[in-house]
Design a protein around this motif. Structure first.
Motif, PDB file in Angstrom:
ATOM      1  N   VAL A   1       0.832  -1.203   0.000  1.00  0.00           N
ATOM      2  CA  VAL A   1       0.000   0.000   0.000  1.00  0.00           C
ATOM      3  C   VAL A   1       0.866   1.252   0.000  1.00  0.00           C
ATOM      4  N   ALA A   2       1.937   1.247   0.834  1.00  0.00           N
ATOM      5  CA  ALA A   2       2.798   2.425   0.915  1.00  0.00           C
ATOM      6  C   ALA A   2       3.442   2.730  -0.434  1.00  0.00           C
ATOM      7  N   ALA A   3       3.922   1.705  -1.138  1.00  0.00           N
ATOM      8  CA  ALA A   3       4.558   1.922  -2.439  1.00  0.00           C
ATOM      9  C   ALA A   3       3.582   2.561  -3.421  1.00  0.00           C
ATOM     10  N   TYR A   4       2.363   2.045  -3.451  1.00  0.00           N
ATOM     11  CA  TYR A   4       1.361   2.596  -4.366  1.00  0.00           C
ATOM     12  C   TYR A   4       1.034   4.051  -4.003  1.00  0.00           C
ATOM     13  N   ARG A   5       0.803   4.306  -2.713  1.00  0.00           N
ATOM     14  CA  ARG A   5       0.424   5.654  -2.289  1.00  0.00           C
ATOM     15  C   ARG A   5       1.556   6.658  -2.504  1.00  0.00           C
ATOM     16  N   VAL A   6       2.789   6.226  -2.343  1.00  0.00           N
ATOM     17  CA  VAL A   6       3.919   7.133  -2.563  1.00  0.00           C
ATOM     18  C   VAL A   6       3.944   7.603  -4.014  1.00  0.00           C
ATOM     19  N   VAL A   7       3.808   6.656  -4.951  1.00  0.00           N
ATOM     20  CA  VAL A   7       3.801   7.030  -6.371  1.00  0.00           C
ATOM     21  C   VAL A   7       2.587   7.887  -6.682  1.00  0.00           C
ATOM     22  N   GLN A   8       1.445   7.537  -6.117  1.00  0.00           N
ATOM     23  CA  GLN A   8       0.225   8.310  -6.360  1.00  0.00           C
ATOM     24  C   GLN A   8       0.385   9.748  -5.887  1.00  0.00           C
ATOM     25  N   GLU A   9       0.924   9.925  -4.672  1.00  0.00           N
ATOM     26  CA  GLU A   9       1.087  11.271  -4.136  1.00  0.00           C
ATOM     27  C   GLU A   9       2.136  12.050  -4.914  1.00  0.00           C
ATOM     28  N   ALA A  10       3.232  11.395  -5.306  1.00  0.00           N
ATOM     29  CA  ALA A  10       4.269  12.091  -6.070  1.00  0.00           C
ATOM     30  C   ALA A  10       3.733  12.572  -7.414  1.00  0.00           C
ATOM     31  N   LEU A  11       2.949  11.729  -8.098  1.00  0.00           N
ATOM     32  CA  LEU A  11       2.364  12.151  -9.369  1.00  0.00           C
ATOM     33  C   LEU A  11       1.332  13.247  -9.170  1.00  0.00           C
ATOM     34  N   THR A  12       0.578  13.173  -8.092  1.00  0.00           N
ATOM     35  CA  THR A  12      -0.398  14.227  -7.796  1.00  0.00           C
ATOM     36  C   THR A  12       0.302  15.567  -7.599  1.00  0.00           C
ATOM     37  N   ASN A  13       1.420  15.578  -6.855  1.00  0.00           N
ATOM     38  CA  ASN A  13       2.172  16.815  -6.675  1.00  0.00           C
ATOM     39  C   ASN A  13       2.698  17.346  -8.012  1.00  0.00           C
ATOM     40  N   THR A  14       3.118  16.420  -8.877  1.00  0.00           N
ATOM     41  CA  THR A  14       3.606  16.845 -10.196  1.00  0.00           C
ATOM     42  C   THR A  14       2.499  17.535 -10.990  1.00  0.00           C
ATOM     43  N   VAL A  15       1.305  16.940 -10.954  1.00  0.00           N
ATOM     44  CA  VAL A  15       0.180  17.504 -11.704  1.00  0.00           C
ATOM     45  C   VAL A  15      -0.253  18.846 -11.123  1.00  0.00           C
ATOM     46  N   LYS A  16      -0.264  18.953  -9.793  1.00  0.00           N
ATOM     47  CA  LYS A  16      -0.804  20.144  -9.153  1.00  0.00           C
ATOM     48  C   LYS A  16       0.179  21.307  -9.141  1.00  0.00           C
ATOM     49  N   HIS A  17       1.469  21.024  -8.937  1.00  0.00           N
ATOM     50  CA  HIS A  17       2.396  22.105  -8.614  1.00  0.00           C
ATOM     51  C   HIS A  17       3.547  22.283  -9.603  1.00  0.00           C
ATOM     52  N   ALA A  18       3.970  21.230 -10.271  1.00  0.00           N
ATOM     53  CA  ALA A  18       5.248  21.299 -10.987  1.00  0.00           C
ATOM     54  C   ALA A  18       5.148  21.949 -12.362  1.00  0.00           C
ATOM     55  N   ARG A  19       3.949  21.952 -12.964  1.00  0.00           N
ATOM     56  CA  ARG A  19       3.813  22.412 -14.349  1.00  0.00           C
ATOM     57  C   ARG A  19       4.789  21.660 -15.271  1.00  0.00           C
ATOM     58  N   ALA A  20       4.848  20.370 -15.042  1.00  0.00           N
ATOM     59  CA  ALA A  20       5.783  19.533 -15.802  1.00  0.00           C
ATOM     60  C   ALA A  20       5.093  18.959 -17.034  1.00  0.00           C
ATOM     61  N   SER A  21       5.929  18.565 -17.999  1.00  0.00           N
ATOM     62  CA  SER A  21       5.408  17.889 -19.195  1.00  0.00           C
ATOM     63  C   SER A  21       5.711  16.402 -19.180  1.00  0.00           C
TER      64      SER A  21
END
Length: 399
Positions: A305-325
Motif C-alpha cells: 500500500v505504501a509503495a502505491y500511495r507514494v507514487v500516487q502522491e508524487a504524481l499528484t504533486n507533479t500535476v498540481k504544482h510542478a507544471r511539468a510535461s
C-alpha cells in the motif's frame, strides 16, 4: 484481567476494613474459652481453678484482639503471660493457644529479624519453663515445640501467599496499563494511516478532475467527441475515488453493511502501478512513464500500500504544482529492498509543496522501515526517492 479483589462483591469490599477486628475479637474469645476449659474441667489431681490463674489465662487471650494493629506489642504481652501462667500451676496449660497465634501473626506480618527473634525466644522460653516443672515427659517437649514450629510455618506460608497475590495484582495492573497504552497507540497510528490514505485519494482524484474540468470548455468547442471522453474520465475518476474512500471508511465500522470484510475492495498493490501511470497520462496529458528493473520480491501488505500511495502522491504533486510535461516512475528491485523514484521536469523544489503530501510520503516510508528523500532532480525538476524493505522472513509476506 480481573484481580482477586475485583472479584469480591461490592458489599463485602465496603465491609472489609472492619472485618479483621471482629475476627480477632472472636479469635481472642475462642482462645480464652479453650484455655478456660482446662480449669473448668480439671483432670484428677490438678490444681483447682483460681481467679489469679484465670486472669493469667485471660492475659494470653485478650491481647489477641490487637494482634494485627500492634503485632509486636501483642506478642510481648502474650510472651510474658504464658510462662507466668505455666509457673503459677493453676494448672499449667496443656496447649499454648495464645503463643501459637502470636507466632503465626509475627511470621505473617512482621520483619524478618522480629519474627526470628520471637521464635527463638519462645523456643527457649518453653524449654526453660518446662525444666522448672516436675514430671515432664520428653514427648511433651516435642509436642509444644512442634506446635510452635507449625504455627510459625503456617504464618510464613500465609505471608508468601499474600506476597504472591499482591505480585499477581500488580502484574495484572501493569498488563492492563500496557494494553491500554498499546490500544491508544494503535488507534493513533490507524487514524494517521486513514488520514494519509484519504489525503492521497482525494488529492489525486481532485487534481485529475480539476485538470480535466479546466480543459473541458476548450475541448467542447473544438472537439466534442474528445470532450465527451473528458467528462467520462472525470466521472470515472470520481467513482474510483468514492470506492476507495468507502473502503477506507469501512475500517471505522465494526461490521460491513453486507456482514463481512469480504465485500470490501482490496488495498492497492505494486502491480497496480502501471494502471495508475496510464490513468495519469490519459487524464492529464502528462507524459508519465513507468520503468521497472530487477526481479520483483514479496512485500508485506503495508509496504504494498505504501509503495502505491507514494507514487500516487508524487504524481499528484507533479500535476498540481510542478507544471511539468514529463514524469518518470522508476521501480528498482534489489535483494533486500525496493527503490521507488518519481522524477519530473517541472519547476523544481522552489515550487514543490512541503505540506501534508511530502510529510505523508515520509511517514509511510518510515512506518514500513524504509526512508524517503525529496528535492531537486539532477537534471532539473523535482524528485521523490523512497526505499522500502522487502518482506524477507516476515510472516505472511507471501500471502
Amino acid at each position: 484481567m480481573k484481580t482477586p479483589r475485583s472479584l469480591l462483591p461490592p458489599a463485602l469490599t465496603r465491609r472489609r476494613p472492619a472485618t479483621p477486628y471482629v475476627l480477632d475479637a472472636a479469635l481472642a474469645a475462642l482462645v480464652l474459652f479453650a484455655v478456660s476449659l482446662q480449669w473448668m474441667f480439671p483432670d484428677e489431681g490438678d490444681d483447682p481453678l483460681s481467679w489469679q490463674g484465670w486472669l493469667l489465662g485471660a492475659a494470653t487471650a485478650v491481647p489477641l484482639v490487637w494482634r494485627r494493629r500492634t503485632p509486636c506489642a501483642t506478642a510481648c504481652a502474650v510472651s510474658l503471660a504464658t510462662p507466668a501462667q505455666a509457673l503459677y500451676h493453676a494448672p499449667p496449660p496443656d496447649v499454648m493457644y495464645g503463643g501459637m497465634v502470636v507466632l503465626y501473626t509475627m511470621a505473617a506480618r512482621t520483619r524478618p529479624w522480629q519474627r526470628r527473634l520471637m521464635l527463638t525466644g519462645w523456643i527457649l522460653g518453653v524449654v526453660i519453663t518446662m525444666q522448672h516443672q516436675s514430671n515432664q515427659e520428653p514427648f511433651e517437649y516435642a509436642f509444644h515445640l512442634m506446635g510452635l514450629a507449625s504455627a510459625y510455618a503456617l504464618g510464613v506460608l500465609t505471608r508468601v501467599q499474600r506476597a504472591y497475590t499482591a505480585e499477581l495484582e500488580d502484574r495484572a495492573g501493569r498488563l492492563e496499563r500496557e494494553r491500554a497504552a498499546d490500544t491508544a497507540r494503535a488507534r493513533a497510528e490507524e487514524r494517521a494511516r486513514i488520514a494519509r490514505d484519504m489525503h492521497d485519494i482525494l488529492a489525486h482524484a481532485v487534481s485529475l478532475m480539476v485538470v480535466q474540468a479546466e480543459a473541458g470548455p476548450l475541448v467542447v468547442r473544438k472537439d466534442p467527441d474528445r470532450a465527451e471522453a473528458t467528462f467520462d474520465t472525470i466521472a470515472s475518476t470520481g467513482r474510483e475515488a468514492m470506492e476507495q474512500l468507502r473502503r477506507i471508511l469501512g475500517v471505522l465500522k465494526e461490521e460491513s453493511p453486507t456482514g463481512g470484510a469480504g465485500s470490501r475492495l482490496p488495498q492497492p498493490r505494486v502491480t497496480a502501478l502501471p494502471e495508475l501511470v496510464r490513468q495519469v497520462r490519459r487524464s492529464t496529458g502528462l507524459h508519465a512513464e513507468l520503468r521497472t528493473s530487477g526481479t520483483p520480491r514479496p512485500l508485506s501488505s503495508d509496504t504494498e500500500v505504501a509503495a502505491y500511495r507514494v507514487v500516487q502522491e508524487a504524481l499528484t504533486n507533479t500535476v498540481k504544482h510542478a507544471r511539468a510535461s514529463r514524469a518518470l516512475v522508476e521501480l528498482d528491485w534489489a535483494d533486500d529492498h525496493v527503490s521507488l523514484t518519481v522524477t519530473d521536469d517541472g519547476r523544481g523544489p522552489s515550487a514543490g509543496p512541503g505540506g501534508h503530501g511530502l510529510i505523508g510520503i515520509r511517514e509511510r516510508a518510515v512506518a514500513c522501515g524504509g526512508s524517503a528523500e525529496t528535492g531537486g532532480a539532477p537534471g532539473g525538476g523535482f524528485q521523490v526517492a523512497v526505499r522500502l524493505p522487502v518482506a524477507v522472513d516476515r510472516e505472511g509476506a507471501l500471502g
